[in-house]
Design a protein around this motif. Structure first.
Motif, PDB file in Angstrom:
ATOM      1  N   GLY A 174       0.841  -1.050  -0.052  1.00 17.79           N
ATOM      2  CA  GLY A 174       0.156  -0.004   0.057  1.00 17.79           C
ATOM      3  C   GLY A 174       1.025   1.152   0.008  1.00 17.79           C
ATOM      4  O   GLY A 174       0.264   2.371   0.028  1.00 17.79           O
ATOM      5  N   ASP A 175       2.209   1.240  -0.096  1.00 17.96           N
ATOM      6  CA  ASP A 175       2.889   2.410   0.061  1.00 17.96           C
ATOM      7  C   ASP A 175       3.622   2.319  -1.463  1.00 17.96           C
ATOM      8  O   ASP A 175       4.819   3.089  -1.409  1.00 17.96           O
ATOM      9  CB  ASP A 175       4.037   2.379   1.104  1.00 17.96           C
ATOM     10  N   GLY A 176       3.380   1.754  -2.269  1.00 14.07           N
ATOM     11  CA  GLY A 176       4.214   1.530  -3.652  1.00 14.07           C
ATOM     12  C   GLY A 176       5.057   0.740  -3.708  1.00 14.07           C
ATOM     13  O   GLY A 176       5.772   0.414  -4.593  1.00 14.07           O
ATOM     14  N   THR A 177       5.048  -0.358  -2.637  1.00 17.26           N
ATOM     15  CA  THR A 177       6.128  -1.506  -2.750  1.00 17.26           C
ATOM     16  C   THR A 177       5.400  -2.894  -2.461  1.00 17.26           C
ATOM     17  O   THR A 177       4.262  -2.805  -2.068  1.00 17.26           O
ATOM     18  CB  THR A 177       7.161  -1.384  -1.531  1.00 17.26           C
ATOM     19  N   PHE A 178       5.979  -3.846  -2.994  1.00 17.97           N
ATOM     20  CA  PHE A 178       5.357  -5.145  -2.615  1.00 17.97           C
ATOM     21  C   PHE A 178       6.516  -5.957  -1.969  1.00 17.97           C
ATOM     22  O   PHE A 178       7.733  -5.680  -1.922  1.00 17.97           O
ATOM     23  CB  PHE A 178       5.342  -5.881  -4.205  1.00 17.97           C
ATOM     24  N   VAL A 179       6.269  -7.164  -1.393  1.00 18.74           N
ATOM     25  CA  VAL A 179       6.938  -7.940  -0.626  1.00 18.74           C
ATOM     26  C   VAL A 179       6.660  -9.390  -0.986  1.00 18.74           C
ATOM     27  O   VAL A 179       5.353  -9.949  -1.369  1.00 18.74           O
ATOM     28  CB  VAL A 179       6.832  -7.790   0.775  1.00 18.74           C
ATOM     29  N   ASP A 180       7.463 -10.236  -1.214  1.00 19.18           N
ATOM     30  CA  ASP A 180       7.384 -11.748  -1.821  1.00 19.18           C
ATOM     31  C   ASP A 180       7.014 -12.317  -0.817  1.00 19.18           C
ATOM     32  O   ASP A 180       7.963 -12.560   0.429  1.00 19.18           O
ATOM     33  CB  ASP A 180       8.777 -12.008  -2.406  1.00 19.18           C
ATOM     34  N   VAL A 181       5.662 -12.918  -0.534  1.00 18.95           N
ATOM     35  CA  VAL A 181       5.263 -13.856   0.585  1.00 18.95           C
ATOM     36  C   VAL A 181       5.116 -15.297   0.252  1.00 18.95           C
ATOM     37  O   VAL A 181       4.438 -16.067   1.084  1.00 18.95           O
ATOM     38  CB  VAL A 181       4.029 -13.029   1.236  1.00 18.95           C
ATOM     39  N   SER A 182       5.573 -15.691  -0.954  1.00 24.56           N
ATOM     40  CA  SER A 182       5.188 -17.024  -1.599  1.00 24.56           C
ATOM     41  C   SER A 182       5.409 -18.152  -0.834  1.00 24.56           C
ATOM     42  O   SER A 182       4.875 -19.026  -0.254  1.00 24.56           O
ATOM     43  CB  SER A 182       6.258 -17.034  -2.923  1.00 24.56           C
ATOM     44  N   GLU A 183       6.851 -18.134   0.294  1.00 26.10           N
ATOM     45  CA  GLU A 183       7.064 -19.163   1.137  1.00 26.10           C
ATOM     46  C   GLU A 183       6.202 -18.978   2.088  1.00 26.10           C
ATOM     47  O   GLU A 183       5.553 -20.221   2.555  1.00 26.10           O
ATOM     48  CB  GLU A 183       8.540 -19.018   1.360  1.00 26.10           C
ATOM     49  N   LYS A 184       6.066 -18.232   2.875  1.00 28.14           N
ATOM     50  CA  LYS A 184       5.051 -17.737   4.037  1.00 28.14           C
ATOM     51  C   LYS A 184       3.786 -18.129   3.920  1.00 28.14           C
ATOM     52  O   LYS A 184       3.184 -18.775   4.614  1.00 28.14           O
ATOM     53  CB  LYS A 184       5.366 -16.535   4.701  1.00 28.14           C
ATOM     54  N   ALA A 185       3.377 -17.877   2.545  1.00 27.71           N
ATOM     55  CA  ALA A 185       1.807 -17.961   2.348  1.00 27.71           C
ATOM     56  C   ALA A 185       1.420 -19.619   2.054  1.00 27.71           C
ATOM     57  O   ALA A 185       0.391 -20.103   1.793  1.00 27.71           O
ATOM     58  CB  ALA A 185       1.414 -17.119   1.139  1.00 27.71           C
ATOM     59  N   GLY A 186       2.480 -20.122   1.396  1.00 30.02           N
ATOM     60  CA  GLY A 186       2.546 -21.585   1.260  1.00 30.02           C
ATOM     61  C   GLY A 186       2.024 -21.882  -0.448  1.00 30.02           C
ATOM     62  O   GLY A 186       1.333 -22.965  -0.576  1.00 30.02           O
ATOM     63  N   VAL A 187       2.118 -20.858  -1.255  1.00 31.13           N
ATOM     64  CA  VAL A 187       1.864 -21.145  -2.705  1.00 31.13           C
ATOM     65  C   VAL A 187       3.205 -21.089  -3.540  1.00 31.13           C
ATOM     66  O   VAL A 187       2.956 -21.164  -4.939  1.00 31.13           O
ATOM     67  CB  VAL A 187       0.969 -19.901  -2.832  1.00 31.13           C
ATOM     68  N   LYS A 188       4.182 -21.136  -2.976  1.00 30.44           N
ATOM     69  CA  LYS A 188       5.514 -21.221  -3.850  1.00 30.44           C
ATOM     70  C   LYS A 188       5.516 -22.466  -4.802  1.00 30.44           C
ATOM     71  O   LYS A 188       6.106 -22.656  -5.721  1.00 30.44           O
ATOM     72  CB  LYS A 188       6.712 -21.058  -3.008  1.00 30.44           C
TER      73      LYS A 188
END
Length: 586
Positions: A174-188
């Motif tokens: 929401g501040d113009g940036t993204f974070v890779d959460v693939s591993e944490k979210a379990g969808v990698k």
């Protein structure tokens, strides 16, 4: 039965001729790695005599979209080098202007430095700025498709990208940036796969976006034959890359959103992961059978296509054959690429179009309600260009007359065809069919401006109004070239309306919501999708041409939660934000 007119007999004759021609080449085509049925071009219907009022020009360079999208080298050895990638229009910073996300791929030979996906921020003046680094989206690899949706319901659109490798989920902070959460979210992914089409959707109607991921095939380059090694590695006598036939099948995946930032793999218990022996590519999630639950349609390459029917109890049953969506109208397998949905004949039922390989026609599946779908391709006039490999179909009302037109990106799979004395070429023009009403389309590609006529080998494409002028523009991926951004200049002087939805009980992005716009007693219908076309994502603001009408008399929304409500008359030529629960319940 009413008496058939001369035009009806002529169209029926076209269909019978096509069936005979296709049947005659079926045995030959089936030996190829990718199915082309040898379909002949149908006679062109008599021109309507009407002037198409829209012209497209490629403004990508002036807009700042100058970096090539790479997919393999000039001499290709493996099928992953020819599939191309998807593109997306999205408003990642919620400023009311469509930004651009481009999926990039890789190469086996040559440098790979700088081969990353790219995010471009809309400057609101016709130009874009590359904000990839600032946004935290740098990543190299064999990227494939993109789906967009607010999976964590924070009001900002997130990104999921498939790979030949491991997939990536980027949470928008929401501040113009993204974070890779693939591993944490379990969808990698538990291992490297070839992820193809994918889409966010809410299959259990709990208000949270789940995730469907298709997988094309199992590719191990150490064990994959090289061009020309067997009959699956030849095209018109030329040695070409092998596949998909002859390569191992994969399986599709379903992830359930747990509501805490993580997903659970429910592929097995949902039935989605059951082996299907298909090569899955384009994906679309919508309530296809009208029972209130979102289904998944998958365009499959050189095998039957799939329709996962949502039973409403967490399980899916594959029903494409029963609904008439697995094969062509002759019961034959096709090399399906992309898929799109619209009510092209304005009868209140949402129809489907699927694109296919060269020497074949697209499928225009007309929704017949409880009777399933019927292939109306030839009757609609869409059998005139079988000489192209066609990829990303887009239904959009480019002239704002109230009827959805059909755009299709094109580009051959094998660059070796340029060595042949043949009408087949690696780079092709784009295709554009003007909806004339009455179930008929007219090929206007030759009179729709230089952006349509330009020759490229294109793959993914998306529709969106990047300059907010009320005309639908196009974003197109070109193989090993910069993308095309086609600006729509329309002289139609028709009115329009954009509808943006925000779910409350439903998922925040309102994916799966169905919109009905009623004007002058006639209706238009559309649905909000997480991915469509080939690997791509359209502007999520739903666009309706109103012709000369000064307003939409009524807007009805069927939300994914099951709530149905209507909204008062809305004036034309504006974007309206409609929030769930603020209208009149029906």
């Amino acid at each position: 039965m009413g008496r058939m007119t001369g035009g009806g007999w002529r169209l029926l004759t076209y269909a019978l001729v096509a069936a005979v021609l296709v049947a005659g080449v079926r045995r030959v085509a089936s030996a190829q790695g990718m199915i082309g049925r040898g379909a002949a071009a149908m006679p062109r219907p008599k021109p309507s005599g009407r002037v198409f009022p829209v012209s497209f020009a490629d403004v990508a360079a002036a807009a700042g979209l100058t970096v090539p999208l790479v997919n393999g080298g000039e001499k290709k050895r493996y099928i992953v080098e020819s599939m191309g990638t998807g593109v997306a229009f999205l408003d990642y910073d919620r400023d009311g202007w469509q930004d651009i996300f481009l999926v990039n791929s890789s190469r086996f030979d040559g440098p790979t430095d700088g081969l990353t996906n790219r995010l471009y921020r809309n400057h609101r003046d016709g130009t874009f700025r590359d904000v990839t680094v600032k946004a935290g989206l740098l990543r190299s690899g064999w990227g494939q498709s993109v789906t967009v949706g607010d999976y964590d319901s924070d009001g900002f659109e997130d990104l999921f990208i498939t790979y030949w490798g491991r997939n990536a989920l980027y949470r928008n902070r929401g501040d113009g940036t993204f974070v890779d959460v693939s591993e944490k979210a379990g969808v990698k992914g538990e291992r490297a796969r070839w992820g193809s089409g994918a889409t966010f959707f809410d299959y259990d109607r709990d208000g949270r976006l789940d995730l469907f991921v298709a997988n094309y095939l199992e590719l191990d380059v150490a064990r994959t034959p090289l061009p020309g090694a067997n009959p699956n590695c030849a095209w018109l006598g030329l040695p070409v890359i092998c596949g998909p036939r002859g390569l191992p099948f994969s399986t599709n995946l379903l992830y359930h959103n747990n509501g805490d930032g993580t997903f659970a793999d429910v592929s097995a218990r949902s039935g989605v992961g059951e082996p299907k022996q298909t090569y899955a590519l384009g994906v679309l999630a919508a309530d296809i059978d009208g029972d209130g639950w979102q289904d998944v349609y998958v365009a499959c390459d050189s095998t039957r296509s799939l329709l996962y029917r949502n039973r409403g109890d967490g399980r899916f049953t594959e029903r494409a054959i029963f609904l008439g969506l697995a094969y062509d109208d002759g019961g034959m397998e096709q090399a399906g690429m992309g898929v799109a949905m619209a009510d092209y004949d304005r009868d209140g039922l949402l129809d489907l179009v699927k694109t296919n390989f060269v020497d074949d026609y697209p499928n225009l599946y007309r929704n017949m309600g409880k009777a399933g779908f019927q292939d109306r391709t030839l009757l609609a006039g869409l059998g005139v260009n079988p000489q192209y490999v066609i990829w990303s179909p887009i239904f959009a009302d480019f002239d704002n007359d109230g009827w959805p037109d059909l755009f299709i990106s094109a580009g051959h799979f094998f660059n070796e065809v340029d060595r042949l004395e043949s009408i087949q070429r690696f780079r092709n023009p784009r295709l554009l069919y003007w909806n004339l009403g009455g179930g008929r389309f007219e090929d206007v590609g030759g009179r729709a401006g230089p952006g349509i006529a330009a020759h490229h080998s294109s793959r993914g494409a998306a529709a969106g109004d990047f300059d907010n002028d009320g005309n639908i523009d196009l974003l197109i991926m070109n193989m090993n070239e910069p993308p095309s951004l086609l600006k729509n200049t329309s002289k139609a002087e028709n009115n329009w309306l954009k509808v943006q939805l925000e779910g409350r009980r439903s998922n925040r992005s309102a994916l799966g919501a169905r919109i009905k716009v009623i004007t002058g007693g006639r209706q238009q219908n559309a649905i909000v999708l997480g991915q469509s076309g080939y690997y791509s994502h359209n502007d999520r603001r739903m666009h309706f041409g109103l012709g000369k009408a000064a307003q939409a008399d009524r807007i009805e929304i069927a939300w994914p939660s099951g709530l149905v409500e209507s909204f008062d008359p809305v004036k034309a030529n504006q974007t309206v934000l409609l929030k769930e629960g603020t209208g009149l319940e029906k």
